[in-house]
Design a protein around this motif. Structure first.
Motif, PDB file in Angstrom:
ATOM      1  N   LYS A   1      32.068 -36.782  21.503  1.00  0.00           N
ATOM      2  CA  LYS A   1      32.095 -37.074  20.067  1.00  0.00           C
ATOM      3  C   LYS A   1      30.701 -36.941  19.462  1.00  0.00           C
ATOM      4  O   LYS A   1      30.530 -36.325  18.399  1.00  0.00           O
ATOM      5  N   HIS A   2      29.694 -37.497  20.143  1.00  0.00           N
ATOM      6  CA  HIS A   2      28.334 -37.429  19.599  1.00  0.00           C
ATOM      7  C   HIS A   2      27.756 -36.018  19.694  1.00  0.00           C
ATOM      8  O   HIS A   2      27.047 -35.574  18.775  1.00  0.00           O
TER       9      HIS A   2
ATOM     10  N   LYS B   1      27.865 -29.749  14.802  1.00  0.00           N
ATOM     11  CA  LYS B   1      28.296 -29.458  13.429  1.00  0.00           C
ATOM     12  C   LYS B   1      27.116 -29.353  12.470  1.00  0.00           C
ATOM     13  O   LYS B   1      27.051 -28.433  11.642  1.00  0.00           O
TER      14      LYS B   1
ATOM     15  N   GLU C   1      20.633 -34.265   7.822  1.00  0.00           N
ATOM     16  CA  GLU C   1      21.569 -34.997   8.680  1.00  0.00           C
ATOM     17  C   GLU C   1      21.139 -34.924  10.152  1.00  0.00           C
ATOM     18  O   GLU C   1      21.269 -35.896  10.892  1.00  0.00           O
TER      19      GLU C   1
ATOM     20  N   LEU D   1      20.324 -38.016  12.696  1.00  0.00           N
ATOM     21  CA  LEU D   1      20.928 -38.192  14.023  1.00  0.00           C
ATOM     22  C   LEU D   1      19.851 -38.388  15.092  1.00  0.00           C
ATOM     23  O   LEU D   1      19.962 -39.260  15.968  1.00  0.00           O
TER      24      LEU D   1
ATOM     25  N   GLU E   1      28.916 -34.090  16.811  1.00  0.00           N
ATOM     26  CA  GLU E   1      28.178 -34.389  15.583  1.00  0.00           C
ATOM     27  C   GLU E   1      26.933 -33.512  15.478  1.00  0.00           C
ATOM     28  O   GLU E   1      26.643 -32.952  14.408  1.00  0.00           O
TER      29      GLU E   1
END
Length: 286
Positions: free
Chosen positions: A254-255, A261, A270, A274, A258
């Protein structure tokens, strides 16, 4: 078990499995305590080697099992279960047994009742130490220096046994002892150890790895170090702790998604956020 002044001693210790962990435990006990060390290994030649190099005092036979005050098991999960189910009834009542397997619910589920039936004290154990190598030849009397020793109490153990074990293992050079439930252990180890081995193994499979020479430094070495693993042992550990480990793999996917993307989108703001979040978490956690 005897008490020599302030030094709590297990008079005779039996080590079953004389590979990296069991061999290191035997050498550590020999170097730092007055305990007599018996050693058992599936391949007798390894036990004979340990006897010849002074890692143990004698090769353990079934006749000697009843002399052990403390039994420490350095075998794979299923082999540990099989060996203990066969041999716990041969041990003296009140003997303390600690395994060194990297999963705990599997062990407790299989051994807790058997220990009660045999009249012995079984405590799940996990020394947080290791090397990228296996076998007695790589064992060290300093392997556990400063390490954490995890203990998982069971219905067959009690507070006195736990206190005795904590004192004894601290005398071996461990930096701390930690008590937890089998469930707590398995969820934490899925994150702190098993996931790292999965990620390292996956990372090294990039086609670019074949061309890394001249382009790699500390980061590459740090991330790939534990890819050099014993696949027979680790596959068994992973499957004995399948659900907690799968949950951690889902979490890191999942990370990673991120990051993928925002990188493909060219979103520097962004991405910076992160990365900042990751740095701050590491600084906070140490």
């Amino acid at each position: 078990m005897i008490d020599r002044g302030n030094e709590l001693m297990f008079d005779t210790v039996l080590i079953a499995g004389l590979g990296l962990m069991g061999g290191s435990m035997a050498k550590t006990i020999k170097a730092r305590t007055l305990s007599r060390v018996l050693g058992w290994n599936r391949t007798r030649a390894t036990a004979e080697q340990a006897l010849a190099d002074g890692s143990i005092d004698a090769i353990a036979t079934e006749a000697l099992y009843k002399e052990a005050d403390l039994v420490i098991i350095g075998l794979y999960p299923q082999a540990t279960v099989d060996w203990l189910l066969e041999n716990m009834p041969k041990m003296k009542k009140g003997c303390v047994i600690v395994d060194m397997v990297g999963v705990k619910q599997f062990m407790v589920d299989h051994l807790e009742q058997a220990a009660l039936d045999a009249g012995v004290h079984y405590v799940g154990g996990h020394p947080m130490a290791g090397r990228e190598f296996s076998g007695l030849d790589y064992s060290l009397p300093t392997l556990f220096d400063g390490a954490s020793m995890i203990f998982v109490p069971t219905k067959s153990s009690n507070e006195r046994v736990l206190e005795q074990l904590e004192a004894y293992f601290m005398s071996l050079g461990f930096g701390q002892t930690v008590r937890c439930t089998a469930q707590q252990h398995d969820h934490m180890i899925a994150f702190t150890s098993q996931l790292a081995h999965v990620v390292s193994s996956a990372y090294i499979k990039s086609p670019e790895a074949d061309k890394h020479n001249g382009y790699s430094a500390g980061s590459y070495k740090d991330l790939t170090r534990v890819a050099k693993l014993n696949e027979t042992m680790w596959s068994e550990l992973f499957l004995c702790n399948a659900e907690p480990l799968a949950q951690e793999i889902d979490e890191i996917i999942k990370h990673l998604d991120e990051y993928r993307k925002v990188i493909r989108a060219g979103d520097r703001a962004e991405l910076t956020e992160l990365l900042r979040d990751g740095r701050e978490r590491k600084e906070r956690l140490g």
